[in-house]
Design a protein around this motif. Structure first.
Motif, PDB file in Angstrom:
ATOM      1  N   VAL A 142      -8.376 -13.652  39.960  1.00  0.00           N
ATOM      2  CA  VAL A 142      -8.059 -15.012  40.300  1.00  0.00           C
ATOM      3  C   VAL A 142      -7.800 -15.180  41.800  1.00  0.00           C
ATOM      4  CG1 VAL A 142      -5.549 -14.905  39.946  1.00  0.00           C
ATOM      5  CG2 VAL A 142      -6.781 -16.995  39.456  1.00  0.00           C
ATOM      6  N   MET A 143      -7.527 -14.092  42.483  1.00  0.00           N
ATOM      7  CA  MET A 143      -7.137 -14.169  43.904  1.00  0.00           C
ATOM      8  C   MET A 143      -8.181 -14.897  44.754  1.00  0.00           C
ATOM      9  SD  MET A 143      -5.407 -10.401  44.337  1.00  0.00           S
ATOM     10  CE  MET A 143      -4.803 -10.614  45.997  1.00  0.00           C
ATOM     11  N   GLN A 144      -9.429 -14.682  44.465  1.00  0.00           N
ATOM     12  CA  GLN A 144     -10.489 -15.283  45.282  1.00  0.00           C
ATOM     13  C   GLN A 144     -10.547 -16.804  45.158  1.00  0.00           C
ATOM     14  OE1 GLN A 144     -14.069 -13.448  43.897  1.00  0.00           O
ATOM     15  NE2 GLN A 144     -14.089 -14.543  41.954  1.00  0.00           N
ATOM     16  N   TYR A 145      -9.929 -17.365  44.127  1.00  0.00           N
ATOM     17  CA  TYR A 145      -9.964 -18.805  43.898  1.00  0.00           C
ATOM     18  C   TYR A 145      -8.732 -19.526  44.448  1.00  0.00           C
ATOM     19  CZ  TYR A 145     -13.645 -17.322  40.783  1.00  0.00           C
ATOM     20  OH  TYR A 145     -14.771 -16.749  40.274  1.00  0.00           O
ATOM     21  N   LEU A 146      -7.811 -18.799  45.043  1.00  0.00           N
ATOM     22  CA  LEU A 146      -6.572 -19.396  45.544  1.00  0.00           C
ATOM     23  C   LEU A 146      -6.706 -19.765  47.025  1.00  0.00           C
ATOM     24  CD1 LEU A 146      -4.055 -17.011  43.780  1.00  0.00           C
ATOM     25  CD2 LEU A 146      -4.896 -19.226  43.004  1.00  0.00           C
ATOM     26  N   ASP A 147      -5.906 -20.731  47.431  1.00  0.00           N
ATOM     27  CA  ASP A 147      -5.915 -21.168  48.829  1.00  0.00           C
ATOM     28  C   ASP A 147      -5.107 -20.236  49.720  1.00  0.00           C
ATOM     29  OD1 ASP A 147      -7.380 -23.677  48.356  1.00  0.00           O
ATOM     30  OD2 ASP A 147      -5.568 -24.228  47.226  1.00  0.00           O
ATOM     31  N   LYS A 148      -4.021 -19.693  49.181  1.00  0.00           N
ATOM     32  CA  LYS A 148      -3.138 -18.816  49.947  1.00  0.00           C
ATOM     33  C   LYS A 148      -2.679 -17.664  49.060  1.00  0.00           C
ATOM     34  CE  LYS A 148      -0.677 -22.298  52.728  1.00  0.00           C
ATOM     35  NZ  LYS A 148       0.681 -22.841  52.937  1.00  0.00           N
ATOM     36  N   LEU A 149      -2.335 -16.580  49.713  1.00  0.00           N
ATOM     37  CA  LEU A 149      -1.744 -15.442  49.013  1.00  0.00           C
ATOM     38  C   LEU A 149      -0.459 -15.050  49.727  1.00  0.00           C
ATOM     39  CD1 LEU A 149      -4.891 -13.229  48.414  1.00  0.00           C
ATOM     40  CD2 LEU A 149      -3.675 -14.605  46.720  1.00  0.00           C
ATOM     41  N   ASP A 150       0.612 -14.932  48.970  1.00  0.00           N
ATOM     42  CA  ASP A 150       1.861 -14.419  49.502  1.00  0.00           C
ATOM     43  C   ASP A 150       1.670 -12.946  49.834  1.00  0.00           C
ATOM     44  OD1 ASP A 150       4.919 -14.773  49.759  1.00  0.00           O
ATOM     45  OD2 ASP A 150       4.739 -13.028  48.418  1.00  0.00           O
ATOM     46  N   GLU A 151       2.470 -12.424  50.763  1.00  0.00           N
ATOM     47  CA  GLU A 151       2.311 -11.012  51.130  1.00  0.00           C
ATOM     48  C   GLU A 151       2.567 -10.086  49.948  1.00  0.00           C
ATOM     49  OE1 GLU A 151       6.134  -8.956  53.151  1.00  0.00           O
ATOM     50  OE2 GLU A 151       5.240 -10.543  54.361  1.00  0.00           O
ATOM     51  N   SER A 152       3.365 -10.530  48.964  1.00  0.00           N
ATOM     52  CA  SER A 152       3.593  -9.713  47.765  1.00  0.00           C
ATOM     53  C   SER A 152       2.287  -9.507  47.000  1.00  0.00           C
ATOM     54  CB  SER A 152       4.646 -10.362  46.862  1.00  0.00           C
ATOM     55  OG  SER A 152       4.184 -11.622  46.372  1.00  0.00           O
ATOM     56  N   ALA A 153       1.472 -10.533  46.905  1.00  0.00           N
ATOM     57  CA  ALA A 153       0.187 -10.433  46.202  1.00  0.00           C
ATOM     58  C   ALA A 153      -0.809  -9.598  46.996  1.00  0.00           C
ATOM     59  CB  ALA A 153      -0.378 -11.829  45.937  1.00  0.00           C
ATOM     60  N   VAL A 154      -0.803  -9.747  48.301  1.00  0.00           N
ATOM     61  CA  VAL A 154      -1.707  -8.970  49.153  1.00  0.00           C
ATOM     62  C   VAL A 154      -1.358  -7.491  49.074  1.00  0.00           C
ATOM     63  CG1 VAL A 154      -2.444  -8.566  51.526  1.00  0.00           C
ATOM     64  CG2 VAL A 154      -2.143 -10.910  50.711  1.00  0.00           C
ATOM     65  N   ALA A 155      -0.067  -7.169  49.148  1.00  0.00           N
ATOM     66  CA  ALA A 155       0.368  -5.769  49.115  1.00  0.00           C
ATOM     67  C   ALA A 155       0.002  -5.083  47.810  1.00  0.00           C
ATOM     68  CB  ALA A 155       1.882  -5.685  49.348  1.00  0.00           C
ATOM     69  N   VAL A 156       0.080  -5.821  46.717  1.00  0.00           N
ATOM     70  CA  VAL A 156      -0.182  -5.252  45.400  1.00  0.00           C
ATOM     71  C   VAL A 156      -1.653  -5.359  45.016  1.00  0.00           C
ATOM     72  CG1 VAL A 156       0.429  -5.442  42.950  1.00  0.00           C
ATOM     73  CG2 VAL A 156       2.170  -5.755  44.691  1.00  0.00           C
ATOM     74  N   GLY A 157      -2.325  -6.382  45.540  1.00  0.00           N
ATOM     75  CA  GLY A 157      -3.712  -6.613  45.173  1.00  0.00           C
ATOM     76  C   GLY A 157      -3.847  -7.330  43.850  1.00  0.00           C
ATOM     77  N   ASN A 184       0.414 -12.603  39.684  1.00  0.00           N
ATOM     78  CA  ASN A 184       0.880 -12.926  38.337  1.00  0.00           C
ATOM     79  C   ASN A 184       1.564 -14.289  38.284  1.00  0.00           C
ATOM     80  OD1 ASN A 184       3.394 -12.413  39.480  1.00  0.00           O
ATOM     81  ND2 ASN A 184       4.038 -10.976  37.902  1.00  0.00           N
ATOM     82  N   THR A 185       1.633 -14.968  39.428  1.00  0.00           N
ATOM     83  CA  THR A 185       2.252 -16.290  39.497  1.00  0.00           C
ATOM     84  C   THR A 185       1.474 -17.145  40.481  1.00  0.00           C
ATOM     85  OG1 THR A 185       4.429 -15.348  39.049  1.00  0.00           O
ATOM     86  CG2 THR A 185       4.388 -17.545  40.024  1.00  0.00           C
ATOM     87  N   ILE A 186       1.128 -18.352  40.060  1.00  0.00           N
ATOM     88  CA  ILE A 186       0.428 -19.281  40.944  1.00  0.00           C
ATOM     89  C   ILE A 186       1.259 -20.556  41.049  1.00  0.00           C
ATOM     90  CG2 ILE A 186      -1.651 -20.670  41.314  1.00  0.00           C
ATOM     91  CD1 ILE A 186      -3.150 -18.551  39.613  1.00  0.00           C
ATOM     92  N   VAL A 187       1.504 -20.992  42.285  1.00  0.00           N
ATOM     93  CA  VAL A 187       2.240 -22.221  42.536  1.00  0.00           C
ATOM     94  C   VAL A 187       1.263 -23.260  43.067  1.00  0.00           C
ATOM     95  CG1 VAL A 187       4.059 -23.301  43.912  1.00  0.00           C
ATOM     96  CG2 VAL A 187       4.396 -21.000  42.982  1.00  0.00           C
TER      97      VAL A 187
END
Length: 185
Positions: A1-16, A19-22
Motif C-alpha cells: 500500500v505504501m506506493q499509493y500513499l501521499d506521505k510516509l512517516d519515518e516509522s513506516a520508512v524505517a520498517v518498510g 499498518n496505519t493510514i491517516v
C-alpha cells in the motif's frame, strides 16, 4: 500500500511497512505503530529506561524490523538480531522473541533453549496468545523478568486510534477487551 500513499512517516520508512493510514483532508499518510507500541509496552511493564541496554532480538522478519527501529530510538548500547539462533545470549541483558515460535496452537515450542537464560535478564515475547508462552514461563522459573506481547498489541492499536482521532486511546478498556476475547479476565 505504501506506493499509493501521499506521505510516509519515518516509522513506516524505517520498517518498510505501513499498518496505519491517516486521511488528513485527502492527504494519506502511512505509519507503522508496531515498534513504538512494543517499546511503549516494554518501558511501561518491564524496563523503564532502555539506554545502554544490550538487547538480543530473536527473529529477523517484519515484526523484528519494527521493534528494532523503535529500540534504536532509545539509545541502547547494542542490538543484535539473530534469526532463531542465540549464541550471544550470555552477553545480553534483554532478550526479545519476535518469531511466532510458541504461539497458539504450538504452545510447547520455544525459539531458544531456556538453559541459556540467566537470572535477572529481561525476557520479552511479542506473542500474546498464550499470554504466557513456554519461553516466558521457563524464564520466570529461572529468575528472569518477563514481558509478554499483550501490551504491544494494545499500544500499537492505541497509537493508530490516536493518529486517527487526535484523542487519547482508552488503553485499559482495549486491554480488557482483548483479555475477554482470549478468555482471560
Amino acid at each position: 500500500v505504501m506506493q499509493y500513499l501521499d506521505k510516509l512517516d519515518e516509522s513506516a520508512v524505517a520498517v518498510g511497512a505501513v499498518n496505519t493510514i491517516v486521511n488528513d483532508n485527502g492527504v494519506l499518510t502511512g505509519y507503522n505503530t508496531d515498534g513504538i507500541g512494543y517499546v511503549r509496552s516494554l518501558k511501561a511493564e518491564a524496563v523503564p529506561d532502555l539506554s545502554g541496554s544490550r538487547i538480543l532480538v530473536i527473529g529477523a522478519g517484519g515484526a523484528a524490523r519494527g521493534v528494532v527501529a523503535a529500540l534504536l530510538q532509545e539509545q541502547p548500547s547494542r542490538v543484535v538480531i539473530a534469526n532463531r539462533t542465540a549464541d550471544l545470549i550470555g552477553e545480553m541483558n534483554i532478550v526479545i522473541n519476535t518469531t511466532s515460535v510458541g504461539m497458539f496452537p504450538h504452545i510447547d515450542a520455544t525459539p531458544i533453549s531456556p538453559d541459556l537464560l540467566q537470572e535477572g535478564m529481561v525476557v520479552s515475547d511479542l506473542i500474546y496468545n498464550p499470554l504466557r508462552t513456554r519461553l516466558l514461563s521457563e524464564s520466570l522459573h529461572r529468575g528472569c523478568i518477563i514481558h509478554g506481547g499483550l501490551g504491544m498489541f494494545v499500544y500499537q492499536g492505541a497509537y493508530a486510534l490516536e493518529y486517527w482521532t487526535g484523542l487519547p486511546a482508552p488503553t485499559e478498556i482495549m486491554r480488557q477487551t482483548i483479555l475477554d476475547c482470549l478468555g482471560n479476565t
